[in-house]
Structure formats: C-alpha cells, structure tokens
Motif scaffolding. Structure first.
Motif, PDB file in Angstrom:
ATOM      1  N   GLY A   1      -0.260 -69.479  53.888  1.00  0.00           N
ATOM      2  CA  GLY A   1      -0.373 -68.042  53.715  1.00  0.00           C
ATOM      3  C   GLY A   1      -0.933 -67.353  54.948  1.00  0.00           C
ATOM      4  N   PHE A   2      -0.918 -66.039  54.938  1.00  0.00           N
ATOM      5  CA  PHE A   2      -1.463 -65.250  56.035  1.00  0.00           C
ATOM      6  C   PHE A   2      -2.976 -65.141  55.885  1.00  0.00           C
ATOM      7  N   SER A   3      -3.665 -65.016  57.012  1.00  0.00           N
ATOM      8  CA  SER A   3      -5.112 -64.796  56.967  1.00  0.00           C
ATOM      9  C   SER A   3      -5.390 -63.346  56.571  1.00  0.00           C
ATOM     10  N   THR A   4      -6.645 -63.085  56.227  1.00  0.00           N
ATOM     11  CA  THR A   4      -7.034 -61.722  55.848  1.00  0.00           C
ATOM     12  C   THR A   4      -6.782 -60.739  56.980  1.00  0.00           C
ATOM     13  N   SER A   5      -7.104 -61.139  58.199  1.00  0.00           N
ATOM     14  CA  SER A   5      -6.889 -60.233  59.339  1.00  0.00           C
ATOM     15  C   SER A   5      -5.410 -60.015  59.598  1.00  0.00           C
ATOM     16  N   GLU A   6      -4.587 -61.032  59.430  1.00  0.00           N
ATOM     17  CA  GLU A   6      -3.140 -60.864  59.622  1.00  0.00           C
ATOM     18  C   GLU A   6      -2.569 -59.928  58.574  1.00  0.00           C
ATOM     19  N   ARG A   7      -3.020 -60.075  57.335  1.00  0.00           N
ATOM     20  CA  ARG A   7      -2.523 -59.185  56.285  1.00  0.00           C
ATOM     21  C   ARG A   7      -2.894 -57.737  56.583  1.00  0.00           C
ATOM     22  N   ALA A   8      -4.116 -57.524  57.018  1.00  0.00           N
ATOM     23  CA  ALA A   8      -4.553 -56.158  57.329  1.00  0.00           C
ATOM     24  C   ALA A   8      -3.753 -55.592  58.494  1.00  0.00           C
ATOM     25  N   SER A   9      -3.526 -56.398  59.510  1.00  0.00           N
ATOM     26  CA  SER A   9      -2.765 -55.943  60.663  1.00  0.00           C
ATOM     27  C   SER A   9      -1.328 -55.610  60.292  1.00  0.00           C
ATOM     28  N   LEU A  10      -0.723 -56.454  59.477  1.00  0.00           N
ATOM     29  CA  LEU A  10       0.654 -56.207  59.062  1.00  0.00           C
ATOM     30  C   LEU A  10       0.769 -54.919  58.263  1.00  0.00           C
ATOM     31  N   ARG A  11      -0.151 -54.728  57.335  1.00  0.00           N
ATOM     32  CA  ARG A  11      -0.073 -53.533  56.496  1.00  0.00           C
ATOM     33  C   ARG A  11      -0.332 -52.245  57.269  1.00  0.00           C
ATOM     34  N   SER A  12      -0.978 -52.366  58.423  1.00  0.00           N
ATOM     35  CA  SER A  12      -1.249 -51.165  59.229  1.00  0.00           C
ATOM     36  C   SER A  12      -0.071 -50.788  60.124  1.00  0.00           C
ATOM     37  N   ARG A  13       0.903 -51.658  60.236  1.00  0.00           N
ATOM     38  CA  ARG A  13       2.041 -51.404  61.107  1.00  0.00           C
ATOM     39  C   ARG A  13       3.022 -50.413  60.488  1.00  0.00           C
ATOM     40  N   LYS A  14       3.592 -49.605  61.353  1.00  0.00           N
ATOM     41  CA  LYS A  14       4.614 -48.655  60.916  1.00  0.00           C
ATOM     42  C   LYS A  14       5.855 -49.425  60.465  1.00  0.00           C
ATOM     43  N   GLY A  15       6.433 -48.995  59.350  1.00  0.00           N
ATOM     44  CA  GLY A  15       7.673 -49.586  58.858  1.00  0.00           C
ATOM     45  C   GLY A  15       7.515 -50.822  58.019  1.00  0.00           C
ATOM     46  N   VAL A  16       6.273 -51.287  57.802  1.00  0.00           N
ATOM     47  CA  VAL A  16       6.060 -52.494  57.006  1.00  0.00           C
ATOM     48  C   VAL A  16       6.089 -52.151  55.517  1.00  0.00           C
TER      49      VAL A  16
END
Length: 240
Positions: free
Chosen positions: A193-208
C-alpha cells in the motif's frame, strides 16, 4: 490467422525478413511455409496481409500483399503500476494490453520491495498480447522511476484515478459518474500500500480522483485489472 508484430515500415509490395525468433515460431512451431499467409502490424502503418516468400535456413522472408486495416488513433488510457513480483507484474502487463491501455508506467514507492525491471521481457509479453487480441499497436512500457517523478514528467496535470486502499474514498463506479471521456491514468500501488505521506501528496495533486475498489483487500494485480475493467466500461472503448 497468425499475427506478428514487426518493427519495420510496412508498404505495398515490400519484402521483409523476420528476426530469428519469429522465423522459428512461424516455420517450426506453427509449421508455416512458402505460400502461406499471415498478418503483420507495426503500430504505425495498419495491419497487412503477407505471404511467406521464403522459408529456409538462410532467411524467412515475407512479401506484403495488401493492407487489411488502417491504423486507428492511439488510445488514451495509461496504467501507472508500482513494481510487484515478477509473475503478477507479467500478468498485469499482458492483461492490461488486452484491456486496451496505451502505455504502462512502472514506478517505485516508499513500500516497494520488488526489483523486477526486465523491460525487454515485458515488452515481448506486451507484443504477444497485442498479436493475440487483434490490436494494431503495442503499449509503450516505461522503465521504473520514482512515483513523484513519473507523475510530474510523464502525466503532468492530467486526470489520475488513484486506487486508495484506505477505505475513505468513494467507490470507483461512483467516482467516475459524470467524468467526461478523455485521457486518463489509473494508479495502482505496491502490495504494502501507499504510505500516509504518499496518500496525502497524491490527494493534493490536481486532477487526482481518489477511489475505493471495495471492502476487501486486493492483490496489486487484481486491483489493476479490476480498475481498468471498470474504467473501460464507463469511460473507455468498451462503450463503442
């Protein structure tokens, strides 16, 4: 009819000599000889009917007879896949080709443990899947790179379906409701799975578009094929 993916340009009346591996497959495994017809494609010039003009120890040579299908526009569905072990990764590549992806980006994440990077074998698997499924192109497979770099350099600000196993995202089918057709990438994480920081970074990206694939924990290969199936059914070429 046998279909082969070739690298050379295809044009009316042209002759081409097959590489040794394809020559052995055609003449020794499939037992085809002079006068037999096959189909060839290269991802650029459509599909062509070809006749075996020579099948000898020296060379296996084909003569192109006529084009049977024009080259369609390239698709716009990408798979971004975290590295997993060899067998599931090879399965994902083959089935993703069958499901119509136009390119595959291999990525590493904080929890990636697999180091399988035999791109040449994955390209061969992709080509074989394209031959068997009637596709006229073979998806490009990008060598592994860190997830953030792949998203920045390869995908820019395009739409990305982020399959988030945390359980707080809407179901995939619900998340796709109202989304217009067009370029789209599907992101599948590693077995851990993704780490907590990766999940947060992904969700902050435009278009995700963060989505859930249901109440059960899926293996990475199962998740990839499930997500691609739903995307193709809702937004992709399964509707045509």
């Amino acid at each position: 009819m046998i279909r082969l993916h070739v690298e050379v340009d295809l044009a009316d009346g042209r002759d081409l000599v097959l590489p040794d591996a394809q020559a052995r497959y055609l003449t020794q495994v499939m037992r085809r000889g002079p006068g037999d017809e096959i189909l060839v494609f290269n991802g650029r010039d459509g599909e062509w009917l070809a006749a075996i003009a020579e099948a000898s120890r020296r060379a296996t040579r084909l003569t192109l007879l006529r084009r049977t299908r024009a080259q369609p526009p390239r698709g716009n569905l990408a798979l971004v896949m975290a590295l997993v072990k060899r067998t599931p990764l090879e399965t994902v590549v083959a089935k993703a080709v069958e499901l119509g992806v136009s390119e595959i980006h291999l990525v590493t994440t904080e929890r990636t443990h697999a180091e399988y990077t035999r791109i040449e074998r994955l390209e061969a698997i992709a080509a074989e899947a394209a031959e068997q499924t009637g596709r006229l192109d073979v998806p490009e497979i990008h060598a592994p790179e860190p997830l953030s770099r792949a998203l920045d350099a390869r995908l820019g600000g395009g739409r990305l379906v982020f399959c988030d196993e945390a359980g707080d995202a809407p179901p995939l089918l619900e998340a796709l409701d109202g989304q217009p057709p067009g370029p789209l990438a599907v992101l599948i994480g590693p077995e851990g799975g993704f780490s907590t920081s990766e999940r947060a970074s992904l969700r902050s990206r435009k278009g995700v578009i963060a989505v859930s694939l249901g109440p059960r924990i899926l293996r990475a290969d199962t998740a990839a094929l499930s997500a691609l199936t739903v995307v193709q059914a809702v937004l992709g070429d399964w509707r045509t």
